[in-house]
Design a protein around this motif. Structure first.
Motif, PDB file in Angstrom:
ATOM      1  N   ALA A  96     -33.226  70.969 -68.487  1.00  0.00           N
ATOM      2  CA  ALA A  96     -31.898  71.593 -68.506  1.00  0.00           C
ATOM      3  C   ALA A  96     -31.800  72.665 -67.436  1.00  0.00           C
ATOM      4  CB  ALA A  96     -31.628  72.206 -69.884  1.00  0.00           C
ATOM      5  N   TRP A  97     -30.630  72.727 -66.813  1.00  0.00           N
ATOM      6  CA  TRP A  97     -30.319  73.737 -65.817  1.00  0.00           C
ATOM      7  C   TRP A  97     -28.957  74.340 -66.153  1.00  0.00           C
ATOM      8  CZ3 TRP A  97     -32.816  69.237 -64.958  1.00  0.00           C
ATOM      9  CH2 TRP A  97     -34.021  69.285 -64.247  1.00  0.00           C
ATOM     10  N   ARG A 121     -27.751  58.212 -68.485  1.00  0.00           N
ATOM     11  CA  ARG A 121     -29.109  58.764 -68.566  1.00  0.00           C
ATOM     12  C   ARG A 121     -29.159  60.262 -68.314  1.00  0.00           C
ATOM     13  NH1 ARG A 121     -32.779  57.797 -63.165  1.00  0.00           N
ATOM     14  NH2 ARG A 121     -31.301  58.621 -61.624  1.00  0.00           N
ATOM     15  N   ALA A 122     -28.040  60.865 -67.890  1.00  0.00           N
ATOM     16  CA  ALA A 122     -28.009  62.300 -67.607  1.00  0.00           C
ATOM     17  C   ALA A 122     -26.569  62.774 -67.698  1.00  0.00           C
ATOM     18  CB  ALA A 122     -28.583  62.600 -66.222  1.00  0.00           C
ATOM     19  N   SER A 142     -28.737  63.199 -77.778  1.00  0.00           N
ATOM     20  CA  SER A 142     -29.440  62.375 -76.791  1.00  0.00           C
ATOM     21  C   SER A 142     -30.345  63.283 -75.967  1.00  0.00           C
ATOM     22  CB  SER A 142     -28.441  61.693 -75.857  1.00  0.00           C
ATOM     23  OG  SER A 142     -27.547  60.876 -76.560  1.00  0.00           O
ATOM     24  N   ARG A 143     -31.604  62.979 -75.908  1.00  0.00           N
ATOM     25  CA  ARG A 143     -32.552  63.864 -75.214  1.00  0.00           C
ATOM     26  C   ARG A 143     -32.657  63.441 -73.757  1.00  0.00           C
ATOM     27  NH1 ARG A 143     -36.732  65.703 -80.023  1.00  0.00           N
ATOM     28  NH2 ARG A 143     -35.069  65.967 -81.571  1.00  0.00           N
ATOM     29  N   ILE A 144     -31.653  63.858 -73.019  1.00  0.00           N
ATOM     30  CA  ILE A 144     -31.527  63.478 -71.619  1.00  0.00           C
ATOM     31  C   ILE A 144     -31.428  64.742 -70.772  1.00  0.00           C
ATOM     32  CG2 ILE A 144     -30.380  61.284 -72.139  1.00  0.00           C
ATOM     33  CD1 ILE A 144     -27.703  62.652 -71.531  1.00  0.00           C
ATOM     34  N   PRO A 145     -31.707  64.661 -69.488  1.00  0.00           N
ATOM     35  CA  PRO A 145     -31.535  65.832 -68.614  1.00  0.00           C
ATOM     36  C   PRO A 145     -30.059  66.256 -68.556  1.00  0.00           C
ATOM     37  CG  PRO A 145     -32.896  64.165 -67.563  1.00  0.00           C
ATOM     38  CD  PRO A 145     -32.305  63.519 -68.775  1.00  0.00           C
ATOM     39  N   ILE A 146     -29.840  67.574 -68.542  1.00  0.00           N
ATOM     40  CA  ILE A 146     -28.476  68.083 -68.480  1.00  0.00           C
ATOM     41  C   ILE A 146     -28.388  69.259 -67.507  1.00  0.00           C
ATOM     42  CG2 ILE A 146     -27.887  67.414 -70.850  1.00  0.00           C
ATOM     43  CD1 ILE A 146     -28.185  70.433 -71.593  1.00  0.00           C
TER      44      ILE A 146
END
Length: 543
Positions: free
Chosen positions: A434-435, A231-232, A324-328
């Motif tokens: 995103a960070w 998921r990330a 995939s549009r997930i937090p990164i």
């Protein structure tokens, strides 16, 4: 730079000798690991997540038979390239085997029965040619996560490497033998989905993190828009546009060379000959191939477009936002390129270009045929050691050739910094959380010419730094960011210095022992912008 690796082996021996048995049940199978009372961590090492045969896809392990698995020691490493370069590991401590699809699980002792814990899975780097799970024991990371009140379970895996995991050529394509290392990774992630509950982990809360080729691998799995295996993601020094990913026939010359070096050239079926030739013959042949970069490139095995795990060109898919549009989290170290240049002695611009071209040999990169692009890149990265890497070291050239710092700057920006910046800006355009970070702490045991070199952040995540207050504090801070992200999909949940999302002004968290401070992501803007503009000349060969 190898201080922390030596510490891993020494501390591992100590931990194993002061541990008690602990077991987990998977269906009818008992997995016996070790509980370390001093760290409060259970470890299950060398657990086979799949079985594999040469040049065939791995088959997931099953647990329907009543048996006991001894998971009290590290498993074998996968066959890989021997050597003493900056990426090599001393895998000989645990031996090697082609049936090497093993993983290690680290968890807090007696995890709560009513609450499944978030899971972090690590993919090691090593240019797809070197590395082993045993070099990244995660008990320190997990112990620190518990101290922070953000307990996680961490899984570290082996996957097949070099020719065994990334054979190219039309014969490999016809036999479904492309990208076996990536399919191994998918098998391990599937194993986590199936069985991590047995260890107290939540399969719906998996964060993958990886470094270099491990990070690149994660980004390739993200090309499947609707993937459900994690998921990330945390990408450390690598994204989907760091290196070319080409059709299988781009590697045909290297396949043919391997056939010749193994004596398979007269076989009726060269693929079957390679599949069955003695392992010692294969190892000798792969070492020869890797050791002759001017003939076979410095990356003789690589990820290929196979229409499945790599559906099309990653650089094109990434540019199209098919992710995939997930937090990164995505980041780099300060001096990504230094350890890739030495021991070459580069003393002229021609030497520099030859060195860079070696990385793209047999990949038909059009940049090296485009004099306009070459001239512009030379201007943007001038022959001035003050501007070169390791950065902020003035006119010093470190006696490794007058073009060393220039080459290190170019290599680092070409493969790592520009790829990260590009990936992040695309992610933000897709509204992905995103960070970004820039790691700037120099390893106290490294040589000055290395700077903040590729892999410098790993000792801090795996708690293998000298017992110096500022360095251990930095280790705790890095782990806090990572486990906060894995737990809450935000690195800012444990009170450490605020890390702004990349969408807010395109900033990096510049992380050192002295501070963590947000800085604009604008360093070497003109050079990196130009690399991004002409990236297709490196990543998309002329047909």
């Amino acid at each position: 730079m190898f201080f922390w690796l030596l510490a891993v082996l020494a501390s591992t021996a100590f931990r194993v000798s002061h541990a008690d048995p602990v077991t987990v049940q998977i269906q009818k199978t008992t997995v016996q690991g070790l509980y370390n009372a001093s760290t409060g961590i259970d470890s299950f090492r060398g657990v086979q997540y799949a079985t594999s045969q040469r040049f065939k896809r791995a088959v997931l392990s099953t647990y329907s038979t009543k048996k006991t698995i001894n998971a009290t020691f590290f498993g074998v490493a996968c066959p890989q390239i021997a050597g003493t370069n900056a990426l090599a590991v001393n895998y000989g401590v645990y031996g090697t085997s082609e049936d090497c699809n093993i993983l290690d699980v680290y968890r807090p002792h007696n995890p709560p029965s009513n609450q499944l814990l978030p899971v972090m899975l690590f993919l090691h780097g090593g240019a797809l040619t070197q590395g082993a799970a045993s070099y990244y024991p995660a008990d320190g990371l997990v112990a620190q996560s518990s101290k922070l009140g953000l307990p996680v379970i961490t899984v570290v895996i082996n996957y097949r490497l070099a020719a065994y995991g990334f054979l190219g050529g039309k014969e490999a394509a016809a036999q479904g033998a492309l990208n076996l290392g990536l399919y191994d990774q998918k098998a391990a992630l599937t194993w986590v989905q199936n069985y991590i509950k047995n260890f107290g982990g939540d399969p719906s809360k998996v964060t993958v993190f990886g470094q270099s080729s491990g990070a690149m691998s994660i980004s390739y799995h993200m090309l499947t828009k609707n993937q459900t295996l994690f998921r990330a993601a945390i990408l450390e020094s690598g994204t989907s546009t760091s290196v070319p990913v080409l059709p299988p026939n781009a590697y045909q010359g290297n396949y043919d060379a391997l056939v010749g070096l193994t004596g398979c050239q007269s076989a009726n079926n060269t693929f079957e000959c390679l599949r069955t030739v003695d392992l010692s013959v294969m190892i000798n042949a792969t070492n020869i191939l890797y050791g002759q970069p001017t003939l076979y490139s410095s990356r003789p095995w690589g990820v290929a477009i196979d229409g499945d795990v790599i559906p099309s060109s990653p650089s094109i898919l990434t540019a199209q936002g098919k992710l995939s549009r997930i937090p990164i989290i995505a980041g780099n170290v300060f001096d990504e390129g230094t350890i890739f240049v030495k021991p070459q002695q580069l003393n002229s611009t021609d030497d520099l270009l030859s060195f860079l071209e070696c990385d793209y040999l047999n990949r038909n990169a059009t940049f090296f045929k485009n004099q306009t692009s070459i001239s512009q890149l030379e201007k943007l990265y001038p022959d001035d050691p003050v501007l070169g890497s390791p950065y902020q070291t003035g006119v010093q050239t470190f006696f490794t050739g007058s073009q060393f710092k220039r080459a290190a700057a170019l290599y680092g920006d070409l493969h790592f910094h520009s790829a990260r910046r590009d990936f992040l800006q695309i992610a933000v355009s897709l509204n992905m959380p995103a960070w970004s970070y820039l790691f700037g702490e120099t390893d106290p045991g490294s040589a000055a010419w290395q700077g903040v070199f590729h892999t410098s952040e790993l000792p801090y995540l795996f708690t293998k730094v000298p017992a110096v207050g500022a360095l251990t504090a930095l280790s705790r801070q890095m782990i806090a960011y990572w486990v906060s992200f894995a737990t809450n999909l935000d690195p800012n949940t444990h009170g450490q210095p605020k890390w702004e999302p990349y969408s807010q002004g395109k900033q990096n968290n510049y992380i050192t022992a002295a501070q963590a401070v947000m800085v604009p992501d604008t360093f070497r803007k003109d050079g990196i912008d130009f690399i991004r503009i002409i990236s297709n000349q490196f990543l998309e060969p002329k047909s």
